[in-house]
Design a protein around this motif. Structure first.
Motif, PDB file in Angstrom:
ATOM      1  N   ALA A 350       0.836  -1.211   0.000  1.00 18.61           N
ATOM      2  CA  ALA A 350       0.000   0.000   0.000  1.00 18.61           C
ATOM      3  C   ALA A 350       0.865   1.252   0.000  1.00 18.61           C
ATOM      4  N   ALA A 351       1.657   1.404  -1.040  1.00 17.47           N
ATOM      5  CA  ALA A 351       2.592   2.524  -1.116  1.00 17.47           C
ATOM      6  C   ALA A 351       1.845   3.851  -1.214  1.00 17.47           C
ATOM      7  N   GLY A 352       2.424   4.891  -0.617  1.00 19.54           N
ATOM      8  CA  GLY A 352       1.858   6.231  -0.709  1.00 19.54           C
ATOM      9  C   GLY A 352       0.878   6.595   0.378  1.00 19.54           C
ATOM     10  N   THR A 353       0.531   5.645   1.242  1.00 13.70           N
ATOM     11  CA  THR A 353      -0.446   5.931   2.305  1.00 13.70           C
ATOM     12  C   THR A 353      -0.025   7.091   3.201  1.00 13.70           C
ATOM     13  N   PHE A 480      11.529  -6.310   5.329  1.00 11.62           N
ATOM     14  CA  PHE A 480      10.609  -5.172   5.222  1.00 11.62           C
ATOM     15  C   PHE A 480      11.179  -3.962   4.485  1.00 11.62           C
ATOM     16  N   GLY A 481      12.455  -3.969   4.172  1.00 13.13           N
ATOM     17  CA  GLY A 481      13.032  -2.862   3.430  1.00 13.13           C
ATOM     18  C   GLY A 481      12.792  -1.525   4.110  1.00 13.13           C
ATOM     19  N   ASP A 482      12.392  -0.534   3.323  1.00 16.44           N
ATOM     20  CA  ASP A 482      12.107   0.802   3.850  1.00 16.44           C
ATOM     21  C   ASP A 482      10.613   1.074   3.936  1.00 16.44           C
ATOM     22  N   TRP A 483       9.799   0.015   3.965  1.00 15.38           N
ATOM     23  CA  TRP A 483       8.357   0.199   4.015  1.00 15.38           C
ATOM     24  C   TRP A 483       7.927   0.873   5.309  1.00 15.38           C
ATOM     25  N   GLN A 484       6.758   1.502   5.244  1.00 15.69           N
ATOM     26  CA  GLN A 484       6.189   2.226   6.373  1.00 15.69           C
ATOM     27  C   GLN A 484       5.085   1.401   7.042  1.00 15.69           C
ATOM     28  N   ILE A 485       4.892   1.624   8.328  1.00 15.84           N
ATOM     29  CA  ILE A 485       3.842   0.906   9.056  1.00 15.84           C
ATOM     30  C   ILE A 485       2.472   1.196   8.457  1.00 15.84           C
ATOM     31  N   GLU A 486       2.237   2.450   8.035  1.00 20.55           N
ATOM     32  CA  GLU A 486       0.940   2.826   7.480  1.00 20.55           C
ATOM     33  C   GLU A 486       0.610   2.068   6.199  1.00 20.55           C
ATOM     34  N   TRP A 489      -1.115  -3.978   5.185  1.00 17.23           N
ATOM     35  CA  TRP A 489      -2.511  -4.256   4.846  1.00 17.23           C
ATOM     36  C   TRP A 489      -3.405  -4.312   6.082  1.00 17.23           C
ATOM     37  N   LEU A 490      -2.885  -4.801   7.184  1.00 17.47           N
ATOM     38  CA  LEU A 490      -3.651  -4.855   8.430  1.00 17.47           C
ATOM     39  C   LEU A 490      -3.158  -3.769   9.381  1.00 17.47           C
ATOM     40  N   PRO A 491      -4.052  -3.228  10.214  1.00 18.08           N
ATOM     41  CA  PRO A 491      -3.593  -2.311  11.261  1.00 18.08           C
ATOM     42  C   PRO A 491      -2.566  -3.006  12.156  1.00 18.08           C
ATOM     43  N   PHE A 492      -1.471  -2.304  12.441  1.00 16.74           N
ATOM     44  CA  PHE A 492      -0.351  -2.902  13.165  1.00 16.74           C
ATOM     45  C   PHE A 492       0.225  -1.894  14.150  1.00 16.74           C
ATOM     46  N   PHE A 493       0.702  -2.404  15.276  1.00 15.54           N
ATOM     47  CA  PHE A 493       1.487  -1.578  16.195  1.00 15.54           C
ATOM     48  C   PHE A 493       2.507  -2.471  16.886  1.00 15.54           C
ATOM     49  N   CYS A 494       3.568  -1.862  17.374  1.00  9.50           N
ATOM     50  CA  CYS A 494       4.514  -2.588  18.211  1.00  9.50           C
ATOM     51  C   CYS A 494       4.982  -1.663  19.327  1.00  9.50           C
ATOM     52  N   MET A 495       5.525  -2.265  20.375  1.00  9.33           N
ATOM     53  CA  MET A 495       5.881  -1.533  21.576  1.00  9.33           C
ATOM     54  C   MET A 495       7.396  -1.427  21.735  1.00  9.33           C
ATOM     55  N   SER A 496       7.834  -0.276  22.214  1.00 10.13           N
ATOM     56  CA  SER A 496       9.195  -0.128  22.712  1.00 10.13           C
ATOM     57  C   SER A 496       9.122   0.682  24.000  1.00 10.13           C
ATOM     58  N   THR A 497      10.256   0.836  24.654  1.00  4.63           N
ATOM     59  CA  THR A 497      10.329   1.606  25.893  1.00  4.63           C
ATOM     60  C   THR A 497      11.286   2.771  25.691  1.00  4.63           C
ATOM     61  N   ASN A 498      10.814   3.968  26.010  1.00  6.52           N
ATOM     62  CA  ASN A 498      11.676   5.149  25.936  1.00  6.52           C
ATOM     63  C   ASN A 498      12.546   5.179  27.184  1.00  6.52           C
ATOM     64  N   TYR A 499      13.800   4.798  27.020  1.00  6.12           N
ATOM     65  CA  TYR A 499      14.727   4.749  28.146  1.00  6.12           C
ATOM     66  C   TYR A 499      14.974   6.138  28.717  1.00  6.12           C
ATOM     67  N   HIS A 507       4.328   2.275  18.466  1.00  5.92           N
ATOM     68  CA  HIS A 507       4.712   2.597  17.088  1.00  5.92           C
ATOM     69  C   HIS A 507       3.555   2.251  16.147  1.00  5.92           C
ATOM     70  N   THR A 508       2.948   3.276  15.562  1.00  7.05           N
ATOM     71  CA  THR A 508       1.844   3.075  14.617  1.00  7.05           C
ATOM     72  C   THR A 508       2.098   3.751  13.280  1.00  7.05           C
ATOM     73  N   HIS A 509       3.201   4.446  13.150  1.00  5.42           N
ATOM     74  CA  HIS A 509       3.533   5.081  11.882  1.00  5.42           C
ATOM     75  C   HIS A 509       5.050   5.180  11.755  1.00  5.42           C
ATOM     76  N   GLY A 510       5.501   5.499  10.551  1.00  2.18           N
ATOM     77  CA  GLY A 510       6.925   5.583  10.308  1.00  2.18           C
ATOM     78  C   GLY A 510       7.491   4.272   9.785  1.00  2.18           C
ATOM     79  N   SER A 511       8.805   4.223   9.651  1.00  2.23           N
ATOM     80  CA  SER A 511       9.478   3.051   9.093  1.00  2.23           C
ATOM     81  C   SER A 511       9.318   1.832  10.001  1.00  2.23           C
ATOM     82  N   ILE A 512       9.074   0.691   9.379  1.00  3.46           N
ATOM     83  CA  ILE A 512       8.882  -0.540  10.142  1.00  3.46           C
ATOM     84  C   ILE A 512      10.179  -0.984  10.806  1.00  3.46           C
ATOM     85  N   ARG A 513      11.279  -0.893  10.068  1.00  8.81           N
ATOM     86  CA  ARG A 513      12.544  -1.484  10.527  1.00  8.81           C
ATOM     87  C   ARG A 513      13.025  -0.916  11.865  1.00  8.81           C
ATOM     88  N   PRO A 514      13.184   0.399  12.029  1.00  6.71           N
ATOM     89  CA  PRO A 514      13.636   0.890  13.342  1.00  6.71           C
ATOM     90  C   PRO A 514      12.648   0.620  14.459  1.00  6.71           C
TER      91      PRO A 514
END
Length: 702
Positions: A350-353, A480-486, A489-499, A507-514
């Protein structure tokens, strides 16, 4: 805000002044008591006139009978007649965006929402209003303040045009004095509401009206609704699709749908007509005109949710409707805005979202529809009807490979997954699922990645972390290359901790890899991820199984995979930790002959990262409808070589769970009583429950 007081000795002039607003307010509640089967829209229009000309006393009596039970429980005829003389009743009409009362105001009355939707906000430390919930029709407002006499604890704002019934404190106290037993019913209601608030993060689903607006030139909403409405009806929803043309036909005159307040008669007819339609159907889809118009503005004003339809290949710029129909808040509507992007058949990504979303900060959710993919339409239908299924995958090192086996079992059983999220290794598997890949491809790619031991690139000088993390970075880029979370195809999120800030990060937007690397960055094991001026580490530090986050994303049915091992104790055989030399010699022996069971540095760091789980787990599990807990405790947290065994363990366990009856899932979804194993509460005149698996037999996936 306008209020009209109604008492037993009201004047005739006051009654005449009130009659128009009263009819509108009563129609939804009054007709719900005698709700009919679906009827033709034109035939319905011709039958409304006489039904609306109700005598004032009868209308008032029925309105009270329908509103008060939400506060005081069921009222028989004798009880109602006993309290009726004590009532001083007001109708309060709010336009969308208008405030009923503010946080800190005195509690001088309680309310019952007859029609519309209200938003509940509280002030933050910075003075901003934070949305904490919504109130749907039939629910009381401000009852706690009436009992405690404390100032209002929140600000209540109309999300759309709304009508409420208002009772002064003095009048309400007279009712309770006349029949003290009613106070017990009110107390029970308040306690139940507080219990739901304290034990569940799931917001109530109160969507009745959906405005459908095309923001791409040439794209007509009817093309989407033709596929969407049958899916909703398949979920046993009564659904109506109305347009300005149908309104004109029903009224018997052109331009009836474009009526405004300046034409009082036409406006009054239209308001009454729409109100009656809303009372007869579970969902009403208001199709906006393709251009800014009075009807388009009315659709936006009536909506509980706004669907913005866009062709993914079209320009992302704002449409004429978006520019000209913005509300006072600077957005298209105060209601929740959801973007639906339409993609050609065969689209791989879904490029361009992000370009569409960047121009529309008011959009809170977005979904993708691929031409010819019926499961995409079915997923959108479940989100709209409040029956979407979310899957949460916990962190746990190599044990998290069991997630792949669980997903295989779900896929084979036909259980839909509409939204997915996770932490650490759970975030990785969730990302593969969100990309729309089947379990076989997911297993193949992960086997290739993890059998190569992604935790073997040690730092020569471990100043920040034991492992450099270069292998994980290469794995993430290859997948995942440089693809974005947005763009998933399915709504996705992942968790991290701000040290740096000591808080959770969703994380619900931006690059998937970082985002994935941050979610897996176990402190001391992997290097932290830099995000601006902050350092991000493993999400398991604060939230290893983010069920609470999933509950806030629109999924009303939640499945989760818990990887915590069963706690067991064994005799150590020593009273202090042996010396390094003794440990080294011991570890050179075959496992059966070893004497010291002391974790390695790596294992200790990984395990320490998860010690916070148990503190939060009891609370988050309250929102889990189906819990998978595969027995993976015998596998080490870094036991990547046992890939196939761990995946198989997750698969077998999930099969066992799906084969057994599970606790009843109580939610807003409806299903046929003939489906004996559906496991869903039936909301009808005679409410009953079925036992059995709650998902696979009650959701359409095609």
């Amino acid at each position: 805000m306008s209020t009209i007081t109604v008492t037993q000795n009201s004047s005739l002039r006051l009654a005449q002044h009130k009659i128009a607003s009263k009819r509108r307010a009563l129609s939804r509640r009054f007709r719900l008591a005698v709700k009919n089967q679906r009827v033709d829209i034109v035939r319905l229009a011709s039958s409304l006139g006489d039904k609306r000309l109700l005598h004032r006393d009868n209308a008032l009596r029925n309105a009270l009978r329908l509103a008060l039970p939400s506060l005081l429980g069921d009222l028989d005829e004798t009880t109602f007649e006993a309290i009726r003389p004590q009532l001083i009743w007001e109708w309060v009409e709010l336009a969308g965006g208008e405030i009923l009362f503010r946080e800190g105001d005195s509690s001088d009355a309680l309310y019952v929402l007859i029609s519309g939707r209200l938003q509940v906000t509280v002030a933050t430390s910075t003075g901003q209003q934070h949305l904490v919930g919504e109130i749907g029709r039939g629910e009381p407002v401000g009852e706690m303040g009436v009992l405690t006499r404390e100032p209002r604890r929140a600000t209540i704002t109309a999300a759309r045009d709304s009508v409420l019934a208002r009772i002064e404190i003095a009048a309400f106290e007279k009712i309770l004095k006349a029949l003290p037993s009613l106070a017990l019913n009110l107390s029970r209601f308040i306690i139940e509401r507080l219990q739901r608030k304290n034990t569940s993060q799931k917001p109530a689903h109160n969507v009745t009206n959906v405005a459908v607006v095309s923001i791409s030139e040439g794209l007509r909403p009817g093309t989407v609704l033709r596929d969407l409405l049958p899916q909703l009806e398949g979920q046993h929803q009564t659904v109506l699709h109305i347009t300005s043309t149908l309104i004109d036909v029903a009224a018997g005159r052109p331009g009836a749908a474009q009526a405004t307040e300046t034409d009082s008669d036409a406006h009054c007819w239209l308001v009454k007509y729409l109100d009656d339609l809303e009372s007869r159907y579970d969902l009403v889809f208001y199709e906006a005109d393709p251009m800014p118009s009075a009807w388009t503005r009315r659709c936006l004003r009536q909506a509980d949710e706004v669907l913005l339809l866009a062709a993914a290949g079209a320009s992302p710029k704002l449409s004429d409707i978006e520019r000209e129909c913005s509300s006072g808040t600077g957005t298209l509507s105060r209601a929740r805005q959801t973007m639906v992007l339409l993609h050609p058949a065969g689209t791989e990504w879904a490029a361009g979202t992000p370009k569409f979303l960047a121009l529309r900060p008011g959009v809170s959710r977005h979904y993708h529809l691929r031409a010819g993919q019926k499961e995409d339409v079915a997923r959108l239908a479940r989100f709209i009807s409040g029956t979407a299924v979310g899957l949460v995958l916990a962190g746990g090192g190599a044990r998290g490979l069991a997630h792949i086996g669980v997903f295989r079992a779900l896929e084979e059983a036909g259980v839909p997954v509409d939204s997915v999220g996770g932490t650490s290794i759970g975030a990785v598997v969730a990302a593969f699922i969100a990309c729309g890949r089947g379990w076989e491809r997911i297993s193949e790619e992960n086997r290739r990645a993890f059998l190569g031991n992604p935790t073997s690139d040690f730092n020569f000088l471990p100043l920040v972390s034991l492992i450099a993390g270069r292998k994980l970075n290469r794995i993430a880029y290859a997948s995942f290359g440089d693809w974005q979370i947005e763009e998933m195809w399915l709504p996705f999120f992942c968790m991290s901790t701000n040290y740096t800030q000591v808080c959770e990060v969703v994380h619900t937007h931006g690059s998937i890899r970082p985002a994935l690397l941050a979610s897996m960055a176990i402190p001391g094991v992997f290097p932290p991820i830099v995000s601006g001026n902050d350092l991000l580490v493993d999400g398991g530090v604060l939230n290893n199984m983010p069920v609470d986050v999933m509950a806030r994303t629109g999924a009303s049915k939640i499945m989760a995979v818990d990887l915590r091992p069963t706690i067991s104790s064994r005799e150590l055989g020593f009273d202090r930790v042996p010396s390094n030399w003794n440990l080294l010699i011991d570890r050179l022996l075959p496992k059966p002959r070893r004497h010291y069971h002391v974790p390695s540095i790596m294992t200790a760091l990984v395990a320490a990262n998860t010690l916070n789980r148990n503190q939060k787990m009891a609370q988050v599990i309250a929102d889990v409808d189906v819990l998978f807990k595969p027995d993976v405790g015998r596998f080490g947290l870094l036991d990547w070589k046992s890939y196939d065994l761990i995946v198989e363990q997750g698969y077998r366990h999930a099969q066992e769970v799906l084969a057994k009856p599970v606790p009843i899932v109580r939610g807003p979804s409806r299903c046929s009583g003939s489906q004996a194993n559906c496991g869903i509460m039936h909301h009808s005149t005679r409410t009953r429950a079925c036992e059995g698996w709650p998902f696979s037999r009650s959701f359409s996936t095609a």
